[in-house]
Design a protein around this motif. Structure first.
Motif, short mmCIF file in Angstrom:
data_model
loop_
_atom_site.label_atom_id
_atom_site.label_comp_id
_atom_site.label_asym_id
_atom_site.label_seq_id
_atom_site.Cartn_x
_atom_site.Cartn_y
_atom_site.Cartn_z
N ALA A 257 0.92 -1.31 0.00
CA ALA A 257 -0.04 0.04 0.04
C ALA A 257 0.78 1.22 -0.09
O ALA A 257 0.71 2.31 -0.77
CB ALA A 257 -1.00 -0.24 1.15
N LEU A 258 2.15 1.33 0.79
CA LEU A 258 2.93 2.45 0.92
C LEU A 258 3.50 2.56 -0.43
O LEU A 258 3.59 3.75 -1.01
CB LEU A 258 3.88 2.11 2.08
N LEU A 259 4.07 1.50 -0.97
CA LEU A 259 4.53 1.64 -2.52
C LEU A 259 3.66 1.97 -3.37
O LEU A 259 4.07 3.35 -4.02
CB LEU A 259 5.08 0.24 -2.84
N LEU A 260 2.48 1.70 -3.56
CA LEU A 260 1.37 2.37 -4.47
C LEU A 260 1.08 3.64 -4.29
O LEU A 260 0.85 4.61 -5.18
CB LEU A 260 0.34 1.32 -4.58
N ILE A 261 0.99 3.97 -2.96
CA ILE A 261 0.71 5.30 -2.79
C ILE A 261 1.82 6.23 -3.23
O ILE A 261 1.50 7.26 -3.99
CB ILE A 261 0.41 5.68 -1.09
N ALA A 262 3.21 5.89 -3.10
CA ALA A 262 4.19 6.66 -3.67
C ALA A 262 4.13 6.57 -5.17
O ALA A 262 4.61 7.80 -5.80
CB ALA A 262 5.47 6.08 -3.26
N ILE A 263 4.04 5.43 -5.70
CA ILE A 263 3.84 5.45 -7.54
C ILE A 263 2.98 6.43 -7.95
O ILE A 263 3.37 7.13 -8.80
CB ILE A 263 3.73 3.96 -7.62
N LEU A 264 1.68 6.39 -7.06
CA LEU A 264 0.45 7.14 -7.86
C LEU A 264 0.99 8.64 -7.46
O LEU A 264 0.52 9.42 -8.39
CB LEU A 264 -0.73 6.77 -7.20
N ALA A 265 1.83 9.03 -6.56
CA ALA A 265 1.76 10.20 -6.13
C ALA A 265 2.88 11.00 -6.95
O ALA A 265 2.63 12.18 -7.60
CB ALA A 265 2.21 10.56 -4.80
N VAL A 266 3.98 10.24 -7.11
CA VAL A 266 5.16 10.94 -8.11
C VAL A 266 4.67 10.62 -9.56
O VAL A 266 5.57 11.47 -10.41
CB VAL A 266 6.27 9.98 -7.95
N THR A 267 3.51 9.87 -10.03
CA THR A 267 3.26 9.98 -11.43
C THR A 267 2.09 10.63 -11.59
O THR A 267 1.45 10.54 -12.82
CB THR A 267 3.23 8.52 -12.01
N ASP A 268 1.33 11.30 -10.75
CA ASP A 268 0.28 12.13 -10.67
C ASP A 268 0.27 13.58 -11.17
O ASP A 268 1.03 14.57 -10.71
CB ASP A 268 -0.48 12.26 -9.46
N ASP A 269 -0.38 13.73 -12.45
CA ASP A 269 -0.25 15.00 -13.19
C ASP A 269 -1.04 16.23 -12.26
O ASP A 269 -0.62 17.44 -12.25
CB ASP A 269 -0.85 15.09 -14.45
N ARG A 270 -1.73 15.82 -11.39
CA ARG A 270 -2.40 16.55 -10.52
C ARG A 270 -1.73 16.98 -9.21
O ARG A 270 -1.86 18.02 -8.56
CB ARG A 270 -3.88 16.14 -10.15
N ASN A 271 -0.66 16.26 -9.04
CA ASN A 271 0.19 16.77 -7.69
C ASN A 271 1.15 17.60 -8.22
O ASN A 271 2.03 17.56 -8.78
CB ASN A 271 0.80 15.16 -7.36
N GLY A 272 1.04 18.87 -7.59
CA GLY A 272 2.03 19.80 -7.79
C GLY A 272 3.34 19.46 -7.38
O GLY A 272 4.49 20.37 -7.64
N ASN A 273 3.44 18.63 -6.39
CA ASN A 273 4.93 18.18 -6.04
C ASN A 273 5.51 17.03 -6.70
O ASN A 273 6.67 16.52 -6.56
CB ASN A 273 4.98 17.65 -4.29
N ALA A 274 4.84 16.55 -7.49
CA ALA A 274 5.38 15.45 -8.47
C ALA A 274 6.19 15.88 -9.63
O ALA A 274 6.09 16.98 -10.17
CB ALA A 274 4.27 14.68 -9.16
N PRO A 275 7.35 15.32 -9.82
CA PRO A 275 8.11 15.82 -11.00
C PRO A 275 7.56 15.85 -12.25
O PRO A 275 6.96 14.74 -12.68
CB PRO A 275 9.34 14.91 -11.05
#
Length: 274
Positions: A157-175
């Motif tokens: 669960a922790l891994l997927l949260i991180a994967i979804l976060a860093v690949t999310d266009d809506r996340n202003g903190n994602a690269p």
């Protein structure tokens, strides 16, 4: 309708990515166990994480580098990934992991034999878990299957949260933009951190293909029931636990994080005033 040539390329990419994961990751464990290299838990975890990053940079442009059935299923549930591709992707992932284990066994074949002879280990006996564990994961003896499954649910669960976060266009903190490739590094570091924190408990499978493919190989390469179904019928835990954990991670991220991102809230407000 899926274009056959496109799907074929994606399946090759998933196979290659999964192959890299096991060849590099299990290769490091083989060096630790068979050759006595002075790796610690963090070293091994970091190598597995870098293996994932390698796979992402090599195959990500073709298939997205899922290399994990739990990731593929979660993306189908939460991100619209085609369900028609889920089965073929999983087969390619398992085949890649199986082949990666076969390569490690082939390259270290004489070292396996020497280690077994030196330590009086008969391949296929309960003592041979120490060498079967080079290919796949086994829990600490003090853990029950359900305890181990809970560990796998949490860390996946922790891994997927991180994967979804860093690949999310809506996340202003994602690269994003020219920095988007850094997502692969962040995912690799996430795996390393999880391994360093919890890997001692279950071997941090987090990936049904990463575990089942090598276990299948080990069972055919002389380890028999130590490979499958594994002591205490453990084989199902690194399959069910990661899938449940990945789905939980997707649900948590979308409903408790992504839902409240500024861009998402602005869209909701605009739809109400339209």
């Amino acid at each position: 309708m899926i274009k056959k040539d496109t799907l074929l390329g994606e399946l090759f990419a998933e196979f290659i990515g999964a192959f890299i994961l096991i060849a590099v990751g299990a290769g490091s464990v083989a060096a630790l166990v068979l050759m006595g290299e002075s790796y610690n838990l963090w070293d091994i975890s970091l190598i597995w994480g870098i293996a994932v990053t390698m796979a992402i940079y090599i195959t990500g442009a073709v298939s997205g580098t899922h290399i994990n059935p739990a990731v593929t299923i979660t993306l189908a549930v939460f991100r619209g990934f085609s369900w028609k591709k889920v089965g073929p992707y999983i087969v390619a992932q398992i085949a890649g992991c199986f082949s990666g284990a076969a390569l490690v066994f082939g390259l270290y074949n004489k070292s396996f034999a020497a280690y077994e002879q030196a330590n009086g280990i008969v391949r296929g006996s309960i003592e041979s878990v120490s060498t079967a564990g080079i290919f796949s994961t086994y829990p600490q003896a003090l853990l029950s299957n359900f305890h181990a499954m809970f560990v796998e649910i949490f860390i996946t669960a922790l891994l997927l949260i991180a994967i979804l976060a860093v690949t999310d266009d809506r996340n202003g903190n994602a690269p994003k933009g020219k920095y988007a490739p850094f997502a692969g590094i962040l995912i690799g570091l996430t795996i390393a951190i999880i391994g360093g924190s919890f890997g001692a408990l279950t071997g941090f499978a987090m990936n049904p293909a990463r575990d089942f493919g090598p276990k299948l190989f080990a069972s055919l390469a002389g380890w028999g029931r130590i490979g499958l179904p594994a002591p205490n019928n453990y084989f199902w835990v690194p399959i069910v636990g990661p899938i449940l954990g990945a789905l939980a991670g997707g649900f948590i991220y979308d409903n408790f994080v992504r839902k409240y991102m500024p861009s998402n809230q602005e869209e909701t407000a605009e739809s109400k005033t339209a």
